[in-house]
Design a protein around this motif. Sequence first.
Motif, short mmCIF file in Angstrom:
data_model
loop_
_atom_site.label_atom_id
_atom_site.label_comp_id
_atom_site.label_asym_id
_atom_site.label_seq_id
_atom_site.Cartn_x
_atom_site.Cartn_y
_atom_site.Cartn_z
N UNK A 116 -2.80 4.47 2.43
CA UNK A 116 -4.00 3.71 2.77
C UNK A 116 -4.92 4.39 3.91
N UNK A 117 -4.04 4.67 4.94
CA UNK A 117 -4.56 5.52 6.16
C UNK A 117 -5.31 6.75 5.57
N UNK A 118 -4.54 7.60 4.93
CA UNK A 118 -5.21 8.79 4.03
C UNK A 118 -6.51 8.53 3.22
N UNK A 119 -6.40 7.35 2.53
CA UNK A 119 -7.52 7.15 1.91
C UNK A 119 -8.76 6.51 2.71
N UNK A 120 -8.50 6.02 3.80
CA UNK A 120 -9.71 5.68 4.85
C UNK A 120 -10.27 6.90 5.21
#
Length: 205
Positions: A12-16
């Motif tokens: 999720x952090x990477x997608x952010x």
Amino acid sequence: MARSIQFNENLAYVLILHAQLAIAQGNYEQALGNLTEGLDVISRTVEVRLTADLMNLQGWLGFYQGHYDTAETFFLESLEKYPQLSARVGLVRVYLKLRRDDAVKKEMQEGLSFMRPQIEPYEKLEFLVAAADMYLISSRDNDAAEMIGLILGYPNVGYQTRLDAEQVYRELAVGKDSSVLEAALERGKSLDLDGVVARLLAELV
């Protein structure tokens, strides 16, 4: 199980990060895909802050596309999950576009409540973009230009904050005397960041 949750949080952090880059590049379709996937991934965890971050970015995506009602919904949902300055800034700018003056003042006051000594300069600068936008709408052209000068002249200003400040300046410059605005920009570069925040606080109490 714990490893799976950690993997989802990391994803999720990477997608952010990918969504932030896509928004900065104006690739809104890609950003929407990243954020939609991110919200799906994070729903398998109990991580509240990342959920709020994803919703906040959905709000900004709506704002940049001119979908102000959608942006408002996501900013409010983000704040319900986790209070953060970026969503407050987003609401200020949405309400400025919608000419909801009472809501603008309320959200500016809420945003100023975040202005504690330990807050990072980049967050203060993001907030000042909203203040410059407020001055623009109020026809306080010199104040808006000085604010933008402070933002653009500040060391290591965030990329998206710079883009937003430059956009506000383009709107400000339409039909105006460029020499007057450029002089105000220069004055703004010498302003003290914390002093400007204190002045805003005094204006809005």
